[in-house]
Structures are given as C-alpha cells and as structure tokens.
Motif scaffolding. Sequence first.
Motif, mmCIF file in Angstrom:
data_model
loop_
_atom_site.group_PDB
_atom_site.id
_atom_site.type_symbol
_atom_site.label_atom_id
_atom_site.label_comp_id
_atom_site.label_asym_id
_atom_site.label_seq_id
_atom_site.Cartn_x
_atom_site.Cartn_y
_atom_site.Cartn_z
ATOM 1 N N LYS A 1 38.113 23.371 22.647
ATOM 2 C CA LYS A 1 37.684 23.982 21.012
ATOM 3 C C LYS A 1 38.097 23.785 20.056
ATOM 4 O O LYS A 1 37.651 24.005 19.005
ATOM 5 C CB LYS A 1 37.214 25.485 21.391
ATOM 6 N N SER A 2 39.081 24.297 20.127
ATOM 7 C CA SER A 2 40.083 24.340 18.720
ATOM 8 C C SER A 2 40.469 22.989 18.639
ATOM 9 O O SER A 2 39.669 22.809 17.154
ATOM 10 C CB SER A 2 41.650 25.564 19.634
ATOM 11 N N ILE A 3 40.626 21.990 19.131
ATOM 12 C CA ILE A 3 41.233 20.874 18.318
ATOM 13 C C ILE A 3 39.576 20.125 17.997
ATOM 14 O O ILE A 3 39.873 19.416 17.151
ATOM 15 C CB ILE A 3 41.752 19.424 19.824
ATOM 16 N N GLU A 4 38.253 20.678 18.134
ATOM 17 C CA GLU A 4 37.027 20.058 18.197
ATOM 18 C C GLU A 4 37.077 20.640 16.900
ATOM 19 O O GLU A 4 36.405 19.549 15.755
ATOM 20 C CB GLU A 4 36.726 20.215 18.675
ATOM 21 N N ALA A 5 36.918 21.548 16.355
ATOM 22 C CA ALA A 5 36.956 22.444 14.862
ATOM 23 C C ALA A 5 38.059 21.460 14.309
ATOM 24 O O ALA A 5 38.038 21.349 13.311
ATOM 25 C CB ALA A 5 37.122 24.036 15.294
ATOM 26 N N VAL A 6 39.602 21.361 14.603
ATOM 27 C CA VAL A 6 40.606 21.146 13.742
ATOM 28 C C VAL A 6 40.284 19.829 13.057
ATOM 29 O O VAL A 6 40.613 18.899 11.949
ATOM 30 C CB VAL A 6 41.757 21.117 14.485
#
Length: 416
Positions: free
Chosen positions: A248-253
Amino acid sequence: MKMIFRLILLVLLASTISCGHSETGNPNQQLAIRVRHDTKRSWDAYQKYAWGKDVLLPIDAFSTLVLTGLTDDADQLVKYVTDSLSFDKDLKVKVFEVNIRVLGGLLSMYQLSGDPTILEKAVDFGNRLMPAFQSTTGIPYYWVNLKTGQAEGSRVNVAEAGTYLLEMGMLSYFTGDPAYYQAAKRSSRAVFDRRSELGMVGEVIDIESGEWINTSSHICAGIDSYYEYLYKGWMLFGDPDLKEMWDKSIEAVLKYIPEEVEGRTWYGRVDMNTGERSSSVVTLWDTFMPAILAVSGHMEEAVALQLMIYDYAKDSILNPGYELNPEIIESAWYLWELTGEERYMDMLKGYYDVVSKAKSDYMATYFLAETLKYLYLAFADQDMYTLETVVFSTEAHPFLKAALDPEKIRKHLDIN
Ligand code: DMJ
C-alpha cells in the motif's frame, strides 16, 4: 548451535578468501583486494587514533571485518565486546541510531560468531531500549537513558519511528520473546495507520498525540528506512502484515512522488495530504531507494532512479560534499546483483575511484559498516552473501536468512 554458527562462518571465510586467487577468473579481483586493503587501513587507523570515538562504539564494523576476511581483527573485536563492554551507563542515547548500529551490530556479531556472551550483551542492550517504546502511540521516544530507562523527546521523524523491525525481530528470534518484534511492529503500524487519504506519510510525528508535525512526504533521510524495513521485514521474516503495509505504501509513493522533467524521473517532495509538490531537491540519501525498488520487483523505477543528487528544477548541485555515505553504492550493488549489467559495475568502479579534495575530521561508522562492505561485495568473488541468503539491515549488517527456521520465526515473533 554454536557449531552451526562456526560452520557458517567457515564457509563464509572460505568464500571471501577466494577473492585473492587468480584462478577464480573474477575480473574485479584486484578491486576486491584493494577494498580489503582499504578496510584494513581504515580499521587500523580507527583503532590507533579514534578507538571508541567518532560517533559510536566500533561494533558497527564487525560484519565488514568478517566479510572481508580480516578475521584476526574480527576476533579481537568479539573479545573486546565480551570482556570490556558494559551498557550499565548513565547515558542518554538516541534510540534510532543505537538500534541500527549497536543492537544490529551485536546481533549480526552473534549470528556470525555464535558466541553466547554476545547474545547476552544484545539482550541486555535491547532491554535497555525497550522503555523508549512506552508511549501512547507505541512509537519510541527519541532518547532513552541506558541506566534509568527514562525516555524523552516526543517528536521524531518517520525513519526514527519505523526502523526497528529487523533488529527487534532478530532479538525475538534468538530469545523466543515476541515482545521486541511486537514493539517494533506496533511502532511501524502506528505510522502506517496515520497515513493520509492519499496513502502517504509525513516526515515528523508527535508520538504522544499521533499528530503530524511536518507533512512533507518523500523518500529521503527522515523517512527512508521506514519503507526499507517494511519490505526487508517481509523478506527476512515473511510477515504478511508487513507485505501488505509495503504494497500500500509503495503504491502511493510511486503514484505521487516521482516527477518527469525533461525525460528523466525525479523523486522530489509532496504534501502528504494534497499531493502538492513542495520541493525538487534530491539528495544522496535518496539513493538507497533503487535497491529496495529493484529487490521488490519495481525494476523499471529502480533503474530510472539510479542517477541523481540535485535540484532538478534549478539544474544545480546543492551540496558538493560527500560524507563517505553508502547509499548509491548499495543500490548499484543490488542492481548489479539482480541484472548483471556492466553499467552498474562501471558505476561502482567510478564511485570507488573518486578522489576526495577537502577533508573533514570525521568518520561516521557507516563508512566501515556499509560503504566498504557494499564495494567489497560487488567486487569480490563470493557467494555467501547474496540477495537470496541474506537480508542486510539499513546499516548493512547481514542477517543470515538461510540460517533461520521459518517455524521458529512464526512462534518467536508471534506472526500469524
Ligand atoms: C546509515 O547510517 C543508515 O543506512 C541509515 O538508515 C541512513 N543512512 C546512513 C548512512 O548515510
């Protein structure tokens, strides 16, 4: 148990020593020998002029000494730790820094030496850090007193909040007590749960109120190893919660931080709530990211990121200094390992040959712990430390994944 550790060490030494033999056919053998020579020279000078000084204790260097085959020096260091090191000191330490350097260094020293006294030291040190995690959110205070356990400093950046999973996880693994890993996980989770609607985290957080103090979102120092540990925690321990948080984090980054400028991709800074761009500055610390992107399967983005330190809007270099940091070398090694493309080897040779001009009277421990280690790994003909068998902490301490028992991981770390 100790026998197994010794066996691992022997295999390791056999493989690292092979870099000195011409029959290996390794074209970079001379460079590997030079790195080992430079490691020895730096270590000797450190012992002579700065023992126990310049930033922190020398524990950080141990795994590099082992890996480069400097076994006498490594043995002396184990002896120093077992005979003379005591943490019973009325001393305020920075929780993040000592976790990655001292605790991480001790744990990898234990895994490589098998000496039970080292584990005792690591447990003692880990226990002295634990009071720091007694905050409302579970994010550790900035400082903790090693003797009294008094913790203070309620504003921390996200890297300081979320870089404990590997060290605390290894401590749980070796002791069978899940409390360490669970404290680390609660802290990383506390950051993750406070992400914005865009899925982004900010830079500085109040650990008591859980409010964001600085909403700048980026991949640079101040946030960097929070992301690194979500993925590496998953790599080392296989905890699916970490994988979910990483995904989820890397998708947003990757959605909000990169920017295309004149055909190149740059990672600046944006506001975590609005996604509005606030800065086009990139620094040498950002260059840890290609390593994580590459190893997590985002190869295209990793390659695009492997070229920068700059204000890309002003087209100017902001800080021409170099404090012997490892990040760009670390990422070049990961890309070299994963692709075998010569351009990454050329980068590594280039970085190694840079001639420094003005010098400062300062040597951070990461130079011995990380910078020299990644160069050696890239040049040496060794197969002990690969991305399949080892997970390197943010301070490049190798945790031998292949030596861990998956069932024991689940039980000792309390992973469902
Ligand atoms: C190292 O001490 C660690 O990698 C840390 O996570 C951030 N960067 C420094 C070296 O630049």
